[in-house]
Design an enzyme around this catalytic site. Structure first.
Site, PDB file in Angstrom:
ATOM      1  N   TYR A 144     -36.907 141.094 102.530  1.00  0.00           N
ATOM      2  CA  TYR A 144     -38.294 140.638 102.634  1.00  0.00           C
ATOM      3  C   TYR A 144     -39.230 141.765 103.077  1.00  0.00           C
ATOM      4  CZ  TYR A 144     -37.832 135.526 102.143  1.00  0.00           C
ATOM      5  OH  TYR A 144     -37.651 134.250 101.671  1.00  0.00           O
ATOM      6  N   LYS A 191     -22.795 138.847 101.851  1.00  0.00           N
ATOM      7  CA  LYS A 191     -22.254 139.241 100.538  1.00  0.00           C
ATOM      8  C   LYS A 191     -21.566 140.588 100.761  1.00  0.00           C
ATOM      9  CE  LYS A 191     -21.795 138.618  96.088  1.00  0.00           C
ATOM     10  NZ  LYS A 191     -20.962 137.549  95.497  1.00  0.00           N
ATOM     11  N   ASP A 223     -22.323 133.123  97.908  1.00  0.00           N
ATOM     12  CA  ASP A 223     -22.123 132.285  96.713  1.00  0.00           C
ATOM     13  C   ASP A 223     -21.171 131.126  97.042  1.00  0.00           C
ATOM     14  OD1 ASP A 223     -20.195 134.270  97.019  1.00  0.00           O
ATOM     15  OD2 ASP A 223     -19.984 134.700  94.886  1.00  0.00           O
ATOM     16  N   ASP A 247     -33.108 131.747 103.776  1.00  0.00           N
ATOM     17  CA  ASP A 247     -34.162 131.034 103.055  1.00  0.00           C
ATOM     18  C   ASP A 247     -33.533 130.123 102.006  1.00  0.00           C
ATOM     19  OD1 ASP A 247     -36.801 130.416 102.170  1.00  0.00           O
ATOM     20  OD2 ASP A 247     -36.490 131.778 100.481  1.00  0.00           O
ATOM     21  N   ASP A 251     -33.063 125.611 102.109  1.00  0.00           N
ATOM     22  CA  ASP A 251     -33.573 124.637 101.127  1.00  0.00           C
ATOM     23  C   ASP A 251     -32.423 123.834 100.543  1.00  0.00           C
ATOM     24  OD1 ASP A 251     -36.178 125.701 101.393  1.00  0.00           O
ATOM     25  OD2 ASP A 251     -36.597 125.363  99.270  1.00  0.00           O
TER      26      ASP A 251
END
Ligand code: IPM
Ligand code: MN
Length: 372
Positions: A144, A191, A223, A247, A251
């Site tokens: 970000y 990751k 993942d 983030d 959601d």
């Protein structure tokens, strides 16, 4: 820690002002009930601020946020900025700049399945029953905030992900501490099979793990974690992750609760703190009094908890739980019942004031409005 005397309220865009109105009402109810004097002042952010001043985080807003005890934010984003990639000034920049300005590196997002809403999630009841975990998302670093830009006259673009050990440690420590107070399990989502920054996260977390021996630590690639959140969400207690992974996972996790309109969050650094719903500005519903105010109201509950005002926080949570248990809900969760955003705010307000007469009459009204 400072006491909670002054809140800067940033309604923002879309449904932001509507859900903020309800949370402000609830803060007033709590102030009355517990005899607090809490000053609230308003400032602009996001598209609303760009329209007025040309900047998504005007200086007056920056000053107001720097000098208050807590910030309460509604939502950011306006579709008029979404389809023109060449626009240089965007509403979201205001929120990112504010997180950075206030050095709020930690973002806490609790996820839970309410028993009364199990059938409203698209996920199987037996998978989500009893699910209760919390995401610790790093908020002021990573992709970000890394160097980004265009190259070769716009033919190439780049974003860079950078993390220092210090940045990782300062979010990992509160995550470990939270795990100690909960079910003592921490999952680092990364990751590390591909990214160097993820391997640094692993090494910092491994080092810390030896200091928190009562906490069981495991590691999941993002993942796989995205799949496990749906397949086996009860395996999670505390999830620790970088800015962007947090983030995305948050959601996704909202599906467990049944609606993203239920998810609150708190953000903090060493000095400042902010409370905001996880959802966005839901522009399609702006101005229609249909949005779910619970995420923002529960964010206010997290604010009181942050200031060790636990009775105040619990009073809000109890009132929300009562509405959820009786399925007094906005249309995102129950399209058959037309409880509006402001009505739900009023009902929660009445419950906090122990106004059961008002509560029961609203319940009757709602029962009558159900279309059978
Ligand atoms: C969130 C939002 C923000 C983010 C946007 C509005 C910049 O999606 O708080 O989850 O990506 O952090
Ligand atoms: Mn998000």
């Amino acid at each position: 820690m400072s006491t909670l005397n002054k809140i800067t309220v940033l309604p923002g865009d879309g449904i932001g002002p509507e859900v903020i109105d309800q949370a402000v009402k609830i803060i007033e109810a709590i102030s009355e009930k517990f005899n607090h004097k809490i000053e609230m002042c308003y400032a602009d952010i996001g598209a609303a601020a760009i329209d007025k001043t040309g900047h998504p985080l005007p200086e007056t807003t920056q000053a107001a946020c720097l000098e208050c005890d807590a910030v309460l934010l509604g939502a950011i984003g306006d579709p008029k900025y979404d389809h023109d990639p060449s626009i240089k000034v965007r509403p979201e920049q205001g929120l990112l700049a504010l997180r950075k300005l206030l050095k709020m590196y930690a973002n806490v997002r609790p996820i839970k399945a309410y028993d009364s809403l199990l059938d409203l999630s698209p996920l199987k009841k037996e998978k989500i029953q009893g699910v209760d975990f919390v995401i610790y998302r790093e908020l002021t670093g990573g992709i970000y905030f890394g160097k980004k830009g265009l190259k070769q006259g716009g033919k190439k673009a780049f974003d860079t992900c950078v993390y220092s050990k210090k940045e990782i440690k300062r979010i990992a420590i509160p995550a470990f501490e939270a795990a100690q107070k909960r079910r003592k399990k921490l999952t680092l989502v990364d990751k590390a099979n591909v990214m160097e920054t993820s391997r640094l996260w692993r090494s910092v977390v491994q080092e810390l793990a030896s200091k928190y021996q009562d906490v069981e630590v495991d590691y999941l690639y993002v993942d796989n974690a995205a799949m496990q959140v749906i397949l086996n969400p009860s395996r999670f207690d505390v999830i620790l992750c970088s800015n962007m992974f947090g983030d995305i996972i948050s959601d996704e996790s909202s599906v467990i609760a049944g609606s993203i309109g239920l998810l609150p969050s708190s953000s903090f650094g060493k000095k400042h703190c902010m409370f905001e719903p996880v959802h966005g500005s839901y522009p399609q519903a702006a101005g229609t009094d249909r949005a779910n105010p619970i995420a923002t109201i529960l964010s206010a509950a997290m604010m009181f908890e942050h200031f060790d005002m636990n009775e105040e926080s619990n009073a809000i949570k109890a009132a929300v739980n009562r509405c959820v248990a009786e399925r007094i809900l906005t249309e995102d969760l129950n399209p058959r019942i037309q409880t509006s955003c402001s009505e739900l705010g009023d009902i929660i307000y009445a419950l906090i004031n122990d106004d059961l007469v008002d509560f029961n009459s609203k319940k009757m009204d709602i029962a009558k409005s159900v279309i059978i």
